[in-house]
Design an enzyme around this catalytic site. Sequence first.
Site, PDB file in Angstrom:
ATOM      1  N   GLU A  90       0.786  -1.228   0.000  1.00  0.00           N
ATOM      2  CA  GLU A  90       0.000   0.000   0.000  1.00  0.00           C
ATOM      3  C   GLU A  90       0.823   1.286   0.000  1.00  0.00           C
ATOM      4  OE1 GLU A  90      -3.035  -0.078   3.002  1.00  0.00           O
ATOM      5  OE2 GLU A  90      -4.010  -1.827   2.147  1.00  0.00           O
ATOM      6  N   ASN A 103      -5.121  -4.986  -2.268  1.00  0.00           N
ATOM      7  CA  ASN A 103      -5.779  -4.942  -0.953  1.00  0.00           C
ATOM      8  C   ASN A 103      -7.078  -4.172  -1.123  1.00  0.00           C
ATOM      9  OD1 ASN A 103      -3.506  -6.114   0.084  1.00  0.00           O
ATOM     10  ND2 ASN A 103      -2.910  -4.388   1.382  1.00  0.00           N
TER      11      ASN A 103
HETATM   12  C1  NOJ Z   1      -4.349  -2.570   5.176  1.00  0.00           C
HETATM   13  C2  NOJ Z   1      -3.010  -2.706   5.806  1.00  0.00           C
HETATM   14  O1  NOJ Z   1      -2.109  -3.301   4.916  1.00  0.00           O
HETATM   15  C3  NOJ Z   1      -3.027  -3.441   7.127  1.00  0.00           C
HETATM   16  O2  NOJ Z   1      -1.794  -3.247   7.740  1.00  0.00           O
HETATM   17  C4  NOJ Z   1      -4.184  -2.952   7.967  1.00  0.00           C
HETATM   18  O3  NOJ Z   1      -4.183  -3.498   9.247  1.00  0.00           O
HETATM   19  C5  NOJ Z   1      -5.478  -3.267   7.242  1.00  0.00           C
HETATM   20  N1  NOJ Z   1      -5.495  -2.546   6.005  1.00  0.00           N
HETATM   21  C6  NOJ Z   1      -6.743  -2.904   8.007  1.00  0.00           C
HETATM   22  O4  NOJ Z   1      -6.815  -1.549   8.194  1.00  0.00           O
END
Ligand code: NOJ
Length: 460
Positions: free
Chosen positions: A168, A297
Amino acid sequence: MARFPQDFAWGFATASYQIEGSAFEGGRGPSIWDTFCKLPGKIRDGSNGDVATDSYRFWKVDVALLKSYNVKAYRFSISWSRLIPLGGRDDPVNPEGIAFYRTLAEELLRNGITPYVTLYHWDLPQGLHDRYGGWLNKVEIVKDYVNYAKLCFDSFGDLVKNWITHNEPWVISCLGYQKGVFAPGHKSDTEPWIVAHNLILAHAHAVKLYREEYKSIQGGHIGITLDCHWQIPYDDSPENIEAAKKGIDFKLGRFADPIYKGYYPERVKQIIGDRLPVFTEEELTVVKGSSDFFGLNTYTSQLVKEGGTDETNGYITVGHTRPDGTQLGTVGAKNICVVNPPGFRSLLNYLWKTYEKLIYVTENGFAVKDEHQMSLPEALHDKDRLEYFEGYANAMLGPVSEDGVPVKGYFGWSLLDNFEWTDGYETRFGVTYVDHATQKRYPKEFARFLSKWFTEHIEP
Ligand code: NOJ
């Protein structure tokens, strides 16, 4: 019945800072998240990742849990400052760190679980931030990141065949350097674009190295994970239809277009103007085509209206209440937790049509509202999470079996209730309940459901 092919990888995901703990043990150096969490008022419950789910000590328990869930794969991240405590290419390597991840990968493989490894899930060594500004310094960070990636390929490449460079980059650059709500807490309207550019370059150079020196020997593949929620126009007005497209470009296209196509999106260029760095011809040859797959994601869908004050999303306004007052779906613990499976299907189709790459859903998950206030039996009976995953898992079958979209894997977020960044331990995304006082793990009902669902929906 529609099914995924036999080689479909499914499992759960975690990240080093969110689960490992032992922040000052085993020779680990500090990361920017260790520093950030200690600043007053940054983390909702005043907590940090010093102990987290103590997985640096309980890794074997975690692998046994994965095994009990019958997963085929596990996605975890490596803590850069556990391998190179100060982070840089001339700094000492920590053999205890190398041994830790090797043992973990070996134990996973012994249990028939394939490791998917993220090199960078936000925990930059503090040493590099202090020395030259970390992600802001193109020349230094690219060299140090590639050196770190090389150490990982050398140390684990015989065991690990699935590499993800960054997790991300939108969050790293926008929340860390624009809004200042994530580490390192900068607020700027120029830095996020510099950081994003340098993240892309570091990623691309690590991929180049892997392809040139490791791929033919180790036989793995390497890509990046980007985050996006499906953007739905709030109504059918032309400006909101355009706003939804802009939302995708500002969240996803700003990374995906350079990496898969070799240019920044027009909509982004128009708004950011000369604050957007320009790739040199030489850089572009490294950047364009620098990902073997599309790591996605995604958590929800958003209704988009033109207008607003937020440059991170291109001045649109997002929500989940429709014009008639109804919600897009069941609402969970935070704004990214709204159940909307049709949006997931649309997003998968959009990615395939736009980038034509194999897709791995590297995170997808749901935090139930107020779970931290529930009794243990209530929390274990997580019916909203069940509704979420049942919807999303089924929504993924359509694109694969009907639309020919090559989704190759799916990772639920997360194996454990863990350190949810600025929410601390209050927001629980785990499929396993963790009692943070005792570190005892309790499978939630949903974990069993997903295990059964995938067993039934993957070709034997
Ligand atoms: C995306 C992130 O990569 C992760 O670290 C996070 O805990 C989750 N979203 C939920 O917010």
